[in-house]
Design a protein around this motif. Structure first.
Motif, PDB file in Angstrom:
ATOM      1  N   ALA A   2       0.836  -1.210   0.000  1.00 50.08           N
ATOM      2  CA  ALA A   2       0.000   0.000   0.000  1.00 50.08           C
ATOM      3  C   ALA A   2       0.860   1.245   0.000  1.00 50.08           C
ATOM      4  N   LYS A   3       0.367   2.246  -0.703  1.00 51.62           N
ATOM      5  CA  LYS A   3       1.075   3.518  -0.740  1.00 51.62           C
ATOM      6  C   LYS A   3       0.946   4.208   0.610  1.00 51.62           C
ATOM      7  N   LYS A   4       2.043   4.702   1.129  1.00 49.46           N
ATOM      8  CA  LYS A   4       2.021   5.340   2.447  1.00 49.46           C
ATOM      9  C   LYS A   4       1.404   6.739   2.351  1.00 49.46           C
ATOM     10  N   PRO A   5       0.552   7.068   3.329  1.00 47.15           N
ATOM     11  CA  PRO A   5      -0.059   8.403   3.304  1.00 47.15           C
ATOM     12  C   PRO A   5       0.951   9.481   3.674  1.00 47.15           C
ATOM     13  N   THR A   6       0.792  10.632   3.068  1.00 44.85           N
ATOM     14  CA  THR A   6       1.623  11.792   3.409  1.00 44.85           C
ATOM     15  C   THR A   6       1.072  12.435   4.674  1.00 44.85           C
ATOM     16  N   ILE A   7       1.917  12.616   5.673  1.00 46.06           N
ATOM     17  CA  ILE A   7       1.447  13.207   6.939  1.00 46.06           C
ATOM     18  C   ILE A   7       1.831  14.677   7.045  1.00 46.06           C
ATOM     19  N   HIS A   9       4.463  18.137   5.038  1.00 51.66           N
ATOM     20  CA  HIS A   9       5.405  18.594   4.011  1.00 51.66           C
ATOM     21  C   HIS A   9       6.516  19.395   4.679  1.00 51.66           C
ATOM     22  N   HIS A  21       7.440  15.438   0.600  1.00 56.57           N
ATOM     23  CA  HIS A  21       6.462  14.738   1.428  1.00 56.57           C
ATOM     24  C   HIS A  21       7.121  14.180   2.689  1.00 56.57           C
ATOM     25  N   LYS A  23       6.447  11.171   5.357  1.00 55.20           N
ATOM     26  CA  LYS A  23       5.650   9.957   5.553  1.00 55.20           C
ATOM     27  C   LYS A  23       6.195   9.196   6.748  1.00 55.20           C
ATOM     28  N   GLU A  24       5.517   8.098   7.106  1.00 55.24           N
ATOM     29  CA  GLU A  24       5.965   7.266   8.225  1.00 55.24           C
ATOM     30  C   GLU A  24       6.519   5.956   7.687  1.00 55.24           C
ATOM     31  N   VAL A  60      -0.327  17.734   7.295  1.00 59.14           N
ATOM     32  CA  VAL A  60      -1.516  17.689   6.439  1.00 59.14           C
ATOM     33  C   VAL A  60      -2.716  17.490   7.344  1.00 59.14           C
TER      34      VAL A  60
END
Ligand code: ZN
Length: 106
Positions: A2-7, A9, A21, A23-24, A60
């Motif tokens: 799965a593509k990791k969500p951007t948390i 910037h 971006h 991310k975790e 975000v």
């Protein structure tokens, strides 16, 4: 995978791109991925650097109020404002219109 969500910037540490971006990783540590420019990834790998990066980043956030969704992210929001109303004046029709003079001659 799965593509990791951007948390969030942050400015890219390599090229200075302003909207890299954040991310975790699988351990929950934040990392920088300059997905829109140089593709560099900067990993924090421990809690100290993770907390420092999270302090710097612009998080975000998504706010939902009634029917309005506000996303504070670089993506442009679609314009939903309706065009300004124009008062419509129907054209005045004379009986017979352009044909009337011809009929009157007859
Ligand atoms: Zn970069």
């Amino acid at each position: 995978m799965a593509k990791k969500p951007t948390i969030g910037h942050v400015e890219c540490t390599v090229c200075g791109f302003p909207d890299a971006h954040v991310k975790e990783d699988k351990n929950g540590h934040a990392y920088i991925h300059c997905a829109d420019n140089c593709q560099a990834q900067t990993f924090t790998r421990n809690d100290f650097r993770n907390s420092k990066l999270r302090e710097r980043m612009r998080a975000v956030t998504v706010t939902v109020t009634d029917d309005t969704v506000t996303v504070t992210a670089p993506e442009p929001a679609p314009a939903t404002a309706p065009p300004p109303a124009i008062d419509k004046v129907p054209p005045v029709k004379k009986p017979g219109g352009w044909l009337q003079p011809l009929l009157a001659k007859g």
